[in-house]
Write an enzyme that holds these catalytic residues in place. Structure first.
Site, PDB file in Angstrom:
ATOM      1  N   LYS A  85       0.848  -1.192   0.000  1.00 56.09           N
ATOM      2  CA  LYS A  85       0.000   0.000   0.000  1.00 56.09           C
ATOM      3  C   LYS A  85       0.886   1.246   0.000  1.00 56.09           C
ATOM      4  O   LYS A  85       1.806   1.365   0.817  1.00 56.09           O
ATOM      5  CB  LYS A  85      -0.898   0.009   1.251  1.00 56.09           C
ATOM      6  CG  LYS A  85      -1.915  -1.116   1.259  1.00 56.09           C
ATOM      7  CD  LYS A  85      -2.753  -1.136   2.523  1.00 56.09           C
ATOM      8  CE  LYS A  85      -3.667   0.057   2.667  1.00 56.09           C
ATOM      9  NZ  LYS A  85      -4.623  -0.086   3.797  1.00 56.09           N
TER      10      LYS A  85
HETATM   11  O1  G3P Z   1      -7.667   0.364   6.255  1.00 57.43           O
HETATM   12  C1  G3P Z   1      -8.156   1.411   5.515  1.00 57.43           C
HETATM   13  C2  G3P Z   1      -9.537   1.858   5.881  1.00 57.43           C
HETATM   14  O2  G3P Z   1     -10.441   0.815   5.657  1.00 57.43           O
HETATM   15  C3  G3P Z   1      -9.668   2.504   7.231  1.00 57.43           C
HETATM   16  O3  G3P Z   1     -10.995   2.641   7.629  1.00 57.43           O
HETATM   17  O4  G3P Z   1     -12.726   3.127   9.336  1.00 57.43           O
HETATM   18  O5  G3P Z   1     -10.335   3.768   9.761  1.00 57.43           O
HETATM   19  O6  G3P Z   1     -11.701   5.005   8.089  1.00 57.43           O
HETATM   20  P1  G3P Z   1     -11.451   3.694   8.765  1.00 57.43           P
END
Ligand code: G3P
Length: 217
Positions: A85
């Site tokens: 990533k």
């Molecule tokens: O891992 C990337 C993403 O899915 C993070 O999600 O809920 O922390 O915005 P969030």
């Protein structure tokens, strides 16, 4: 549809893997930090749990393209099925262009606009991750963002896959898949919630009650 568990927690990963429906595990620096310990060691442990039957996504910490490339190449040696990533930005794009030419699986993460996704696709990344929930959080439309990327990629015939990230509910997960993304990554709670519905529970309770009242074995 590809589906990933967005977690670095080994017990969550073990349980989700048992369901037999996962295409892999996605992590980010926050999720790794939450578990504590050594980054490489955590990725190697995740690899042991998924037993080579899926992809493992891990994000570089470097902020300059040359260092990102070095880190990415190192990371691909940690486990099979690594997807590196890279954070969206000019340095990330530069690194993505180099790594894509090397045949390394890459994901451009933290995508918040269609224009960012277009540059990432031009750099040849394997996946873009638009952050639906975080875009919603600031009062914009996460689903609108994802719809825009789906339309633009389809109009241009890009091979880059769209993996919706920052998914906050089972309903949102289903809606994003309906809009045509190639996959979703969801936290453990959302994954479990996707299997549940109160009408299903009521229906099963009734079936079992009727069965037992009829005296059947
Ligand atoms: O891992 C990337 C993403 O899915 C993070 O999600 O809920 O922390 O915005 P969030």
């Amino acid at each position: 549809m590809e589906i990933y568990l967005d977690s670095a927690n080994l017990s969550q990963i073990e349980h989700a893997v048992e369901l037999g429906i996962l295409d892999g595990v996605t992590t980010n620096p926050t999720l790794i930090a939450k578990e504590g310990g050594d980054f490489e060691n955590i990725i190697r442990k995740i690899s042991q749990v998924i037993k080579g039957k899926g992809k493992i996504w891990a994000e570089v910490i470097s902020t300059k393209s040359e260092a990102m490339v070095e880190e990415a190449i190192r990371m691909t040696g940690w486990a099979t099925g690594m997807v590196v990533k890279l954070p969206m930005g000019l340095e990330g794009i530069k690194a993505a262009s180099i790594l894509s030419r090397e045949g390394i699986q890459t994901n451009m993460t933290l995508i918040s606009s269609v224009s960012q996704a277009l540059l990432a696709a031009k750099a040849g990344v394997s996946y873009v991750s638009p952050y639906a929930g975080r875009v919603d959080d600031i009062g914009w439309s996460g689903s609108g963002l994802i719809q825009g990327i789906v339309e633009a990629f389809s109009a241009q015939g890009f091979a880059t896959k769209i993996l919706a990230a920052s998914v906050r509910s089972p309903h949102q997960a289903a809606e994003l898949v309906r809009s045509g993304v190639d996959g979703i990554t969801v936290p453990y709670g959302v994954l479990i919630g996707m299997a549940q519905h109160p009408m299903t529970d009521l229906g099963l309770d009734q079936f079992l009650k009727d069965w037992s009242e009829a005296g059947l074995q």
